[in-house]
Design a protein around this motif. Sequence first.
Motif, short mmCIF file in Angstrom:
data_model
loop_
_atom_site.label_atom_id
_atom_site.label_comp_id
_atom_site.label_asym_id
_atom_site.label_seq_id
_atom_site.Cartn_x
_atom_site.Cartn_y
_atom_site.Cartn_z
N HIS A 127 64.81 -21.50 9.48
CA HIS A 127 64.21 -20.42 9.05
C HIS A 127 62.97 -20.24 8.38
CE1 HIS A 127 64.71 -16.27 7.15
NE2 HIS A 127 64.63 -16.73 5.95
N LEU A 128 62.16 -19.39 9.05
CA LEU A 128 60.77 -19.42 8.65
C LEU A 128 60.65 -18.45 7.44
CD1 LEU A 128 59.14 -19.31 12.16
CD2 LEU A 128 59.43 -21.17 10.80
N ILE A 129 59.73 -19.02 6.29
CA ILE A 129 59.58 -17.99 5.12
C ILE A 129 58.08 -18.10 4.90
CG2 ILE A 129 60.04 -18.14 2.78
CD1 ILE A 129 62.75 -19.13 2.91
N GLU A 130 57.23 -16.87 4.83
CA GLU A 130 56.04 -16.71 4.55
C GLU A 130 55.70 -17.09 3.10
OE1 GLU A 130 54.36 -13.00 5.30
OE2 GLU A 130 55.16 -12.79 7.19
N SER A 131 54.47 -17.97 2.98
CA SER A 131 54.03 -18.32 1.89
C SER A 131 52.73 -17.97 1.60
CB SER A 131 54.25 -19.84 1.34
OG SER A 131 53.29 -20.38 2.34
N GLU A 132 52.20 -18.16 0.23
CA GLU A 132 50.70 -17.80 0.12
C GLU A 132 49.48 -18.70 0.80
OE1 GLU A 132 49.07 -18.22 -4.10
OE2 GLU A 132 51.28 -18.91 -4.39
N ASP A 133 49.99 -19.82 1.17
CA ASP A 133 49.18 -20.86 1.57
C ASP A 133 49.73 -22.00 2.12
OD1 ASP A 133 46.20 -21.80 1.19
OD2 ASP A 133 47.03 -23.56 0.92
N THR A 134 49.23 -22.47 3.23
CA THR A 134 50.04 -23.41 3.85
C THR A 134 49.78 -24.87 3.08
OG1 THR A 134 47.65 -24.12 4.85
CG2 THR A 134 49.22 -22.88 6.26
N ALA A 135 48.89 -24.98 2.27
CA ALA A 135 48.85 -26.43 1.58
C ALA A 135 49.66 -26.25 0.32
CB ALA A 135 47.19 -26.60 1.22
N LYS A 136 49.41 -24.95 -0.29
CA LYS A 136 50.50 -24.85 -1.48
C LYS A 136 51.86 -25.06 -1.08
CE LYS A 136 51.25 -23.25 -5.49
NZ LYS A 136 52.62 -22.69 -5.51
N SER A 137 52.35 -24.69 0.10
CA SER A 137 53.86 -25.03 0.47
C SER A 137 53.89 -26.49 0.46
CB SER A 137 54.16 -24.29 2.02
OG SER A 137 53.87 -23.12 1.87
N ALA A 138 52.84 -27.27 1.08
CA ALA A 138 53.31 -28.60 1.06
C ALA A 138 53.21 -29.20 -0.24
CB ALA A 138 52.24 -29.36 1.90
N ILE A 139 52.39 -28.74 -1.18
CA ILE A 139 52.19 -29.27 -2.58
C ILE A 139 53.51 -28.98 -3.31
CG2 ILE A 139 51.37 -28.72 -4.79
CD1 ILE A 139 48.71 -28.34 -3.20
N ASP A 140 54.25 -27.80 -3.05
CA ASP A 140 55.53 -27.51 -3.84
C ASP A 140 56.79 -28.27 -3.45
OD1 ASP A 140 54.33 -25.46 -5.25
OD2 ASP A 140 54.89 -23.70 -4.10
N ILE A 141 56.60 -28.41 -2.02
CA ILE A 141 57.88 -29.33 -1.42
C ILE A 141 57.80 -30.69 -1.99
CG2 ILE A 141 58.70 -30.34 0.71
CD1 ILE A 141 57.71 -27.90 1.91
N ALA A 142 56.54 -31.32 -2.01
CA ALA A 142 56.48 -32.81 -2.66
C ALA A 142 56.75 -32.93 -4.15
CB ALA A 142 54.94 -32.97 -2.30
N ARG A 143 56.06 -31.78 -4.78
CA ARG A 143 56.08 -31.81 -6.22
C ARG A 143 57.66 -31.65 -6.63
NH1 ARG A 143 53.38 -27.77 -7.60
NH2 ARG A 143 55.12 -26.05 -7.78
N GLU A 144 58.45 -30.94 -6.03
CA GLU A 144 60.01 -30.77 -6.28
C GLU A 144 60.89 -31.45 -5.32
OE1 GLU A 144 61.01 -26.70 -6.13
OE2 GLU A 144 58.92 -25.85 -6.50
N GLY A 145 60.30 -32.51 -4.65
CA GLY A 145 61.18 -33.23 -3.85
C GLY A 145 62.39 -32.71 -2.84
N LEU A 146 62.02 -31.44 -2.31
CA LEU A 146 62.83 -30.65 -1.71
C LEU A 146 63.27 -31.33 -0.37
CD1 LEU A 146 61.56 -27.11 -2.25
CD2 LEU A 146 63.18 -28.27 -3.68
N ARG A 147 64.60 -31.42 -0.15
CA ARG A 147 64.94 -31.82 1.23
C ARG A 147 65.49 -30.71 1.95
NH1 ARG A 147 64.95 -37.35 1.01
NH2 ARG A 147 66.31 -37.44 2.91
#
Length: 281
Positions: A127-147
């Motif tokens: 499922h593709l979800i729009e976000s405000e920024d490509t890098a911000k998406s990577a930052i959030d996933i890494a910070r929260e450890g989302l699997r």
Amino acid sequence: MKRVAIQGFKGCFHEEAARNFYRETEGIIPEIVECATFDGLYQAMNEGRADAAVMAIENTSSGGLLPNLEILRKYGKKVKGETYLHIHQNLMAVPGQKLEDIREVRTHYMAINQTREFFETRAPWIHLIESEDTAKSAIDIAREGLRGVGAVASALAASQNGLEILVPRIETYKQNFTRFLILDDSLQIPEQCVNKASICFTLDHQPGALSSILTILSFYRMDLTRIQSLPIPGKQWQYFFYADITFDDYGRYCQAISAVRPLMDDINILGEYVSASGNQE
């Protein structure tokens, strides 16, 4: 250390473009100043928080960023250079996962547009979800450890945030370049090296007005590489024309500008600089 403002977050393609330009021209890696909007680039420079800025202006797949043309005219900061970045979109996630483990991907809408074919053919369950920024998406996933959640962003974003690239270069069109403009008053370019200019002009609402301008530019051997019209607010059916011109002789370029100036209501030289190659990696 030179402080360069970008729209977006560290690890985004704007940072890659800034790194590439200043590494090649000054041999440095600049300090990045994050800005939420493109207007914020000018605010950061005006407030002394940034020494320069890098701003995207067009993409070979998505076309021009038309609001940024208006921003150039509005603030009056001169363009002093350009760089082209080969855009590679990468699917990344917290280490230890496979493509089959990913159920959701977050990224900017433009990245979704550039990679939709991959997800439709290779991973239709995501499922593709729009976000405000490509890098911000990577930052959030890494910070929260989302699997089970991935991001589409640059390889730089993956490296900076400790993410693993599951599938590299998933963009639909492999010849996917973005052109970035450099706004940096400290760059001193000798006239003999200048071979490109960006201009904005207006014309009388008369038949053949634009044709006359193009004929004169052709006579002086000016190569019109881009022209874009945008409405003038409050003036019915009148337009700003934004054009990029390349040339071999700066003196001849000056002659061409002098020749067309009387035929224009107004002309604004947005910048004179050194043309970059459109085939950089």
